[in-house]
Design an enzyme around this catalytic site. Structure first.
Site, short mmCIF file in Angstrom:
data_model
loop_
_atom_site.label_atom_id
_atom_site.label_comp_id
_atom_site.label_asym_id
_atom_site.label_seq_id
_atom_site.Cartn_x
_atom_site.Cartn_y
_atom_site.Cartn_z
N ASN A 1 0.87 -1.18 0.00
CA ASN A 1 0.00 0.00 0.00
C ASN A 1 0.90 1.23 0.00
O ASN A 1 1.50 1.57 1.02
CB ASN A 1 -0.89 -0.05 1.26
CG ASN A 1 -1.74 1.19 1.40
OD1 ASN A 1 -1.85 2.01 0.48
ND2 ASN A 1 -2.37 1.33 2.57
N PHE A 2 0.98 1.89 -1.15
CA PHE A 2 1.89 3.03 -1.27
C PHE A 2 1.34 4.28 -0.57
O PHE A 2 2.07 5.24 -0.37
CB PHE A 2 2.13 3.39 -2.76
CG PHE A 2 3.04 2.44 -3.50
CD1 PHE A 2 3.62 1.35 -2.89
CD2 PHE A 2 3.33 2.67 -4.85
CE1 PHE A 2 4.46 0.49 -3.59
CE2 PHE A 2 4.18 1.83 -5.57
CZ PHE A 2 4.74 0.73 -4.94
N LYS A 3 0.05 4.29 -0.30
CA LYS A 3 -0.60 5.49 0.28
C LYS A 3 -0.33 6.71 -0.62
O LYS A 3 -0.42 6.57 -1.84
CB LYS A 3 -0.14 5.69 1.72
CG LYS A 3 -0.31 4.42 2.56
CD LYS A 3 -0.04 4.60 4.00
CE LYS A 3 -0.26 3.27 4.73
NZ LYS A 3 -0.04 3.35 6.17
N HIS B 1 -9.68 1.30 5.22
CA HIS B 1 -8.37 1.55 5.84
C HIS B 1 -8.52 2.58 6.97
O HIS B 1 -9.28 3.54 6.84
CB HIS B 1 -7.36 2.04 4.80
CG HIS B 1 -5.96 2.02 5.32
ND1 HIS B 1 -5.48 3.00 6.15
CD2 HIS B 1 -4.97 1.12 5.18
CE1 HIS B 1 -4.23 2.71 6.48
NE2 HIS B 1 -3.90 1.56 5.90
N GLU C 1 -5.26 -4.58 10.89
CA GLU C 1 -4.18 -3.61 11.05
C GLU C 1 -4.42 -2.77 12.30
O GLU C 1 -5.17 -1.77 12.24
CB GLU C 1 -4.14 -2.68 9.84
CG GLU C 1 -3.91 -3.38 8.53
CD GLU C 1 -3.40 -2.41 7.48
OE1 GLU C 1 -2.26 -2.58 7.05
OE2 GLU C 1 -4.12 -1.46 7.13
N GLY D 1 2.55 2.53 10.71
CA GLY D 1 3.50 3.62 10.48
C GLY D 1 4.26 4.05 11.72
O GLY D 1 4.88 5.10 11.74
N SER E 1 3.44 -1.85 10.51
CA SER E 1 4.90 -1.91 10.72
C SER E 1 5.52 -3.26 10.36
O SER E 1 6.44 -3.73 11.03
CB SER E 1 5.25 -1.50 12.15
OG SER E 1 4.91 -0.15 12.36
#
Ligand code: PGA
Length: 229
Positions: A6-8, A88, A157, A163, A193
């Site tokens: 997931n590049f966000k 998300h 998640e 993050g 993470s």
């Protein structure tokens, strides 16, 4: 195993293209049964070919229309994209998506046959209250969601692990996945993470069917390593 990146709001159209080209050369040796997903920002969606699935991080529940700043089905169909992330925590928290809105979005993309990676996760204060509160919270995130949908993949998640560099412990992942699997007969990913230093241990946990990786997926060597090591 499923390995999803997931590049966000990272990478450009050009760097995504270069990333995918490099990734494909590096994962030639991956196990045939393993599946790789890439979720780039919407501006980098394109026609790619190779042994991976390109997905959208988000889209609006409409074919097209007056929804400023959003993309709809028409923009996804241009590139034959049939996979989407929904729920998300960053969209729930930062973009203020409510459970009702998320459920509506889920139903729309389900009705169009999309594969949906549906994300759930609890904040730190709920985790601190113990497993019972965690499960109550997580199960409430399935409100309005058809968990029998055949193309559903769930990603657990924990928000406090996203993050932050601090992944959940193996014991926390194991007990949460085990509890979720009692209600959910679907592939279940862990995210938060995940990095090359812990990915092996996490995928070896019973009940973990794959990884959803943010920060550590941005570097192609790092993500490819998790798939092939
Ligand atoms: P992270 O993000 O790997 O940077 O913690 C995971 C995610 O939000 O999907």
């Amino acid at each position: 195993m499923i390995f999803a990146a997931n590049f966000k709001t990272n990478h450009t159209r050009a760097s995504t293209k270069a990333y995918i080209e490099t990734l494909l050369t590096k994962i030639i040796t991956k196990r045939a049964e393993d599946k790789v997903y890439i979720f780039p920002p919407a501006t980098a969606l394109d026609q790619f070919s190779g042994d991976f699935i390109l997905g959208a991080q988000n889209a609006y529940m409409a074919q097209n229309g007056a929804f400023t700043g959003e993309i709809g089905l028409e923009q996804l169909e241009e590139f034959e994209i049939k996979t989407i992330l929904i729920g998300h925590s960053e969209r729930r928290e930062i973009l203020r998506e409510t459970q009702a809105f998320i459920a509506e979005k889920f139903a729309y993309f389900q009705s169009h046959g999309f594969e949906i990676i549906y994300c759930i996760g609890e904040p730190l204060e709920i985790r601190q209250q113990g497993q019972h509160s965690v499960m109550e919270y997580l199960l409430s995130q399935f409100e309005g969601i058809d968990i029998s949908y055949e193309k559903l993949i769930v990603a657990y998640e924990p928000i406090w692990a996203i993050g932050t560099g601090r992944s959940a412990t193996s014991a926390e992942i194991a007990s949460t996945h085990e509890a979720l699997k009692k209600t959910l007969q679907k592939p279940l990913l862990y995210g938060g993470s995940v990095k090359p230093e812990n990915s092996k241990e996490i995928i070896s946990i019973r009940g973990v069917d794959g990884l959803l990786v943010g920060s550590a997926s941005l570097d192609v060597e790092s993500f490819a390593g998790m798939i092939t090591d």
